[in-house]
Every structure is written in C-alpha cells, then in structure tokens.
Design a protein around this motif. Sequence first.
Motif, PDB file in Angstrom:
ATOM      1  N   GLY A  40       0.801  -1.216   0.000  1.00  0.00           N
ATOM      2  CA  GLY A  40       0.000   0.000   0.000  1.00  0.00           C
ATOM      3  C   GLY A  40       0.833   1.265   0.000  1.00  0.00           C
ATOM      4  N   SER A  41       0.135   2.401   0.021  1.00  0.00           N
ATOM      5  CA  SER A  41       0.797   3.693  -0.113  1.00  0.00           C
ATOM      6  C   SER A  41       1.771   3.999   1.017  1.00  0.00           C
ATOM      7  CB  SER A  41      -0.239   4.810  -0.237  1.00  0.00           C
ATOM      8  OG  SER A  41      -1.130   4.787   0.845  1.00  0.00           O
ATOM      9  N   ALA A  42       1.461   3.599   2.245  1.00  0.00           N
ATOM     10  CA  ALA A  42       2.357   3.893   3.377  1.00  0.00           C
ATOM     11  C   ALA A  42       3.704   3.203   3.196  1.00  0.00           C
ATOM     12  CB  ALA A  42       1.709   3.471   4.691  1.00  0.00           C
ATOM     13  N   MET A  43       3.686   1.941   2.786  1.00  0.00           N
ATOM     14  CA  MET A  43       4.925   1.194   2.598  1.00  0.00           C
ATOM     15  C   MET A  43       5.724   1.753   1.415  1.00  0.00           C
ATOM     16  SD  MET A  43       6.625  -1.311   3.976  1.00  0.00           S
ATOM     17  CE  MET A  43       7.182  -3.003   3.890  1.00  0.00           C
ATOM     18  N   VAL A  44       5.038   2.123   0.341  1.00  0.00           N
ATOM     19  CA  VAL A  44       5.709   2.722  -0.823  1.00  0.00           C
ATOM     20  C   VAL A  44       6.397   4.015  -0.392  1.00  0.00           C
ATOM     21  CG1 VAL A  44       5.385   3.762  -3.104  1.00  0.00           C
ATOM     22  CG2 VAL A  44       4.159   1.651  -2.519  1.00  0.00           C
ATOM     23  N   ALA A  45       5.686   4.830   0.385  1.00  0.00           N
ATOM     24  CA  ALA A  45       6.270   6.086   0.879  1.00  0.00           C
ATOM     25  C   ALA A  45       7.479   5.808   1.759  1.00  0.00           C
ATOM     26  CB  ALA A  45       5.221   6.889   1.647  1.00  0.00           C
ATOM     27  N   ASP A  46       7.395   4.783   2.612  1.00  0.00           N
ATOM     28  CA  ASP A  46       8.530   4.429   3.484  1.00  0.00           C
ATOM     29  C   ASP A  46       9.761   4.055   2.668  1.00  0.00           C
ATOM     30  OD1 ASP A  46       7.134   4.922   5.808  1.00  0.00           O
ATOM     31  OD2 ASP A  46       6.646   2.824   6.196  1.00  0.00           O
ATOM     32  N   VAL A  47       9.567   3.289   1.610  1.00  0.00           N
ATOM     33  CA  VAL A  47      10.693   2.886   0.756  1.00  0.00           C
ATOM     34  C   VAL A  47      11.297   4.117   0.071  1.00  0.00           C
ATOM     35  CG1 VAL A  47      11.378   1.561  -1.293  1.00  0.00           C
ATOM     36  CG2 VAL A  47       9.893   0.516   0.432  1.00  0.00           C
ATOM     37  N   LEU A  48      10.444   4.949  -0.505  1.00  0.00           N
ATOM     38  CA  LEU A  48      10.932   6.147  -1.191  1.00  0.00           C
ATOM     39  C   LEU A  48      11.642   7.097  -0.239  1.00  0.00           C
ATOM     40  CD1 LEU A  48       7.873   6.664  -3.518  1.00  0.00           C
ATOM     41  CD2 LEU A  48      10.223   6.352  -4.308  1.00  0.00           C
ATOM     42  N   LYS A  49      11.189   7.154   1.012  1.00  0.00           N
ATOM     43  CA  LYS A  49      11.794   8.027   2.013  1.00  0.00           C
ATOM     44  C   LYS A  49      13.063   7.419   2.617  1.00  0.00           C
ATOM     45  CE  LYS A  49      10.605  11.201   4.016  1.00  0.00           C
ATOM     46  NZ  LYS A  49      11.376  12.452   3.877  1.00  0.00           N
ATOM     47  N   GLY A  50      13.334   6.139   2.318  1.00  0.00           N
ATOM     48  CA  GLY A  50      14.528   5.498   2.871  1.00  0.00           C
ATOM     49  C   GLY A  50      14.378   5.146   4.339  1.00  0.00           C
ATOM     50  N   SER A  51      13.178   4.735   4.723  1.00  0.00           N
ATOM     51  CA  SER A  51      12.897   4.387   6.118  1.00  0.00           C
ATOM     52  C   SER A  51      13.828   3.270   6.610  1.00  0.00           C
ATOM     53  CB  SER A  51      11.439   3.935   6.246  1.00  0.00           C
ATOM     54  OG  SER A  51      11.207   3.343   7.501  1.00  0.00           O
ATOM     55  N   GLN A  52      14.143   3.345   7.891  1.00  0.00           N
ATOM     56  CA  GLN A  52      14.973   2.317   8.532  1.00  0.00           C
ATOM     57  C   GLN A  52      14.108   1.304   9.288  1.00  0.00           C
ATOM     58  OE1 GLN A  52      18.618   2.300   8.508  1.00  0.00           O
ATOM     59  NE2 GLN A  52      18.148   3.654   6.802  1.00  0.00           N
ATOM     60  N   ALA A  53      12.818   1.307   9.029  1.00  0.00           N
ATOM     61  CA  ALA A  53      11.906   0.402   9.725  1.00  0.00           C
ATOM     62  C   ALA A  53      12.275  -1.059   9.453  1.00  0.00           C
ATOM     63  CB  ALA A  53      10.466   0.673   9.288  1.00  0.00           C
ATOM     64  N   LYS A  54      12.034  -1.891  10.460  1.00  0.00           N
ATOM     65  CA  LYS A  54      12.374  -3.314  10.378  1.00  0.00           C
ATOM     66  C   LYS A  54      11.736  -3.988   9.164  1.00  0.00           C
ATOM     67  CE  LYS A  54      11.592  -7.047  13.450  1.00  0.00           C
ATOM     68  NZ  LYS A  54      11.292  -7.483  14.807  1.00  0.00           N
ATOM     69  N   LYS A  55      10.480  -3.626   8.891  1.00  0.00           N
ATOM     70  CA  LYS A  55       9.756  -4.262   7.780  1.00  0.00           C
ATOM     71  C   LYS A  55      10.444  -4.019   6.436  1.00  0.00           C
ATOM     72  CE  LYS A  55       6.699  -0.296   7.565  1.00  0.00           C
ATOM     73  NZ  LYS A  55       5.393   0.256   7.758  1.00  0.00           N
ATOM     74  N   ILE A  56      11.109  -2.867   6.296  1.00  0.00           N
ATOM     75  CA  ILE A  56      11.826  -2.554   5.047  1.00  0.00           C
ATOM     76  C   ILE A  56      12.933  -3.582   4.819  1.00  0.00           C
ATOM     77  CG2 ILE A  56      13.328  -0.862   3.895  1.00  0.00           C
ATOM     78  CD1 ILE A  56      10.501   0.190   4.062  1.00  0.00           C
ATOM     79  N   PHE A  57      13.658  -3.885   5.889  1.00  0.00           N
ATOM     80  CA  PHE A  57      14.787  -4.819   5.786  1.00  0.00           C
ATOM     81  C   PHE A  57      14.304  -6.269   5.693  1.00  0.00           C
ATOM     82  CE2 PHE A  57      16.395  -0.948   7.720  1.00  0.00           C
ATOM     83  CZ  PHE A  57      17.450  -0.660   6.862  1.00  0.00           C
ATOM     84  N   GLN A  58      13.152  -6.566   6.317  1.00  0.00           N
ATOM     85  CA  GLN A  58      12.582  -7.916   6.202  1.00  0.00           C
ATOM     86  C   GLN A  58      12.260  -8.251   4.751  1.00  0.00           C
ATOM     87  OE1 GLN A  58       9.276  -7.524   8.933  1.00  0.00           O
ATOM     88  NE2 GLN A  58      10.371  -8.533  10.592  1.00  0.00           N
ATOM     89  N   TRP A  59      11.774  -7.244   4.029  1.00  0.00           N
ATOM     90  CA  TRP A  59      11.425  -7.448   2.623  1.00  0.00           C
ATOM     91  C   TRP A  59      12.595  -7.138   1.682  1.00  0.00           C
ATOM     92  CZ3 TRP A  59       7.162  -9.863   0.963  1.00  0.00           C
ATOM     93  CH2 TRP A  59       6.104  -9.993   1.867  1.00  0.00           C
ATOM     94  N   LYS A  60      13.735  -6.722   2.252  1.00  0.00           N
ATOM     95  CA  LYS A  60      14.940  -6.369   1.481  1.00  0.00           C
ATOM     96  C   LYS A  60      14.706  -5.188   0.527  1.00  0.00           C
ATOM     97  CE  LYS A  60      17.114 -10.971   1.654  1.00  0.00           C
ATOM     98  NZ  LYS A  60      17.072 -10.983   3.071  1.00  0.00           N
ATOM     99  N   PHE A  61      13.802  -4.297   0.908  1.00  0.00           N
ATOM    100  CA  PHE A  61      13.507  -3.140   0.063  1.00  0.00           C
ATOM    101  C   PHE A  61      14.633  -2.111   0.058  1.00  0.00           C
ATOM    102  CE2 PHE A  61       8.703  -3.973   0.609  1.00  0.00           C
ATOM    103  CZ  PHE A  61       8.694  -4.781  -0.518  1.00  0.00           C
ATOM    104  N   GLU A  62      15.523  -2.189   1.034  1.00  0.00           N
ATOM    105  CA  GLU A  62      16.659  -1.257   1.039  1.00  0.00           C
ATOM    106  C   GLU A  62      17.598  -1.538  -0.135  1.00  0.00           C
ATOM    107  OE1 GLU A  62      18.477  -4.843   2.956  1.00  0.00           O
ATOM    108  OE2 GLU A  62      16.481  -3.939   2.894  1.00  0.00           O
ATOM    109  N   GLN A  63      17.422  -2.692  -0.802  1.00  0.00           N
ATOM    110  CA  GLN A  63      18.258  -3.048  -1.951  1.00  0.00           C
ATOM    111  C   GLN A  63      17.685  -2.529  -3.273  1.00  0.00           C
ATOM    112  OE1 GLN A  63      18.884  -7.317  -1.812  1.00  0.00           O
ATOM    113  NE2 GLN A  63      19.470  -7.244   0.342  1.00  0.00           N
ATOM    114  N   LEU A  64      16.466  -1.988  -3.221  1.00  0.00           N
ATOM    115  CA  LEU A  64      15.849  -1.485  -4.448  1.00  0.00           C
ATOM    116  C   LEU A  64      16.496  -0.171  -4.881  1.00  0.00           C
ATOM    117  CD1 LEU A  64      12.042  -2.011  -3.668  1.00  0.00           C
ATOM    118  CD2 LEU A  64      13.551  -3.495  -4.988  1.00  0.00           C
TER     119      LEU A  64
END
Length: 194
Positions: A40-64
């Motif tokens: 959803g939009s909140a998670m997309v915004a978190d990825v674009l903002k470079g969030s350090q939230a645990k869920k970002i790293f669980q999904w490996k989105f920091e590699q995008l």
Amino acid sequence: NRQEDCQNCSACLETFITKDVTKEAQMVLSCVLRMKQGFGSAMVADVLKGSQAKKIFQWKFEQLSTYGLMKDYPRDEVLDIIHGLTNEGYLFPDQHLALKVAMKAEGLLKGKEKFQVKVREETNQERRYKKEENTIHPDLFQSLRQVRSKFAIEQNIPPYIIFHDKTLIAMSNFLPQNSQEMLEIPGIGQKKEN
C-alpha cells in the motif's frame, strides 16, 4: 476520476497553484513496480523516504534502486503524489489495498506525459513554523497522530484528509491555548477548527 473539491473544508477553500511533479511521479510508479505491486501507499512512501523500519529490511527493500530516492521530500508530499496518481487513475488499489500500476501509466513512465498536482504556496507564517519544527514535543505529536488515526478509521478516510503531519507538528510545537491560536496553525481554518 478526479475527486471534486468539497468546498467544505479549509483545504478546498484555499488557493492552489499547479506544480509539475512528473519526475517524482515516475519515481513513485517505478517504486510500486519494483515492490512487485504488492504493498500500500504507506509502505511505498517508506521505501521512497529510505525508512529504517524493520519491515523494510525484512522485505529487502533497502536493496531497491528506488529506496531513499525521495528522502529529502516531506512524507506528506510523497503521499500526496501517491494519492494524486491514484485519483488520476495511474495507480489503483486491489482488494487488499496493494497499489497496482494501471496501463494508463505507460506514457508517464516513458516521459511522454507530464503529471501535475495542486499545491498551496507557503505563507510566511508557515515558513516560520517550518523553521521551528525541530522543537517538536515527540510524545504529544505521537498522541495527536493516534487521535487522528482513530478519527480516520471511524470516518473511513485517509488520515491526511483530517490533518497533515506538518499541522500536527505545528500543534505540538506551539501548544495553542484557544481557538484564535488554533487558527494560526498552518492547515487549520474555520471549518476544521470548529
């Protein structure tokens, strides 16, 4: 599919200018695609903002490649662009509220189309509040966000429709004591104050 202004709230009654956010819209669309159109939009915004939230790293989105692309943008602005793309039919939520990229978005992704949103020009008063945002009372800010979320769920509307984070930040900074002081907070007008 653009929602008409309600002419009821202060946001609709203010004067807006049109801002070209084609590049930012392409970042959002690209991010949704790289996230396999499953969030959803909140998670997309978190990825674009470079969030350090645990869920970002669980999904490996920091590699995008889109991770942190919009780190210098206010979160509300990123969400406004996402919601604008949804209102205009470039994105649409599935039954689980995961964002999907519509066929219509192809021209925008390829740079053949422009994308614009309506924004308010900042007033001198808002600039003053923004400079002092770092004096925020974090506990009060979180409490205000919780109250806003409760109202949003009850009314079945996105929280940003009630108040943007910057309005809550200003409230928690300046601790208005009466209705006149409330009206001086950016994002609050007669309709919301009542």
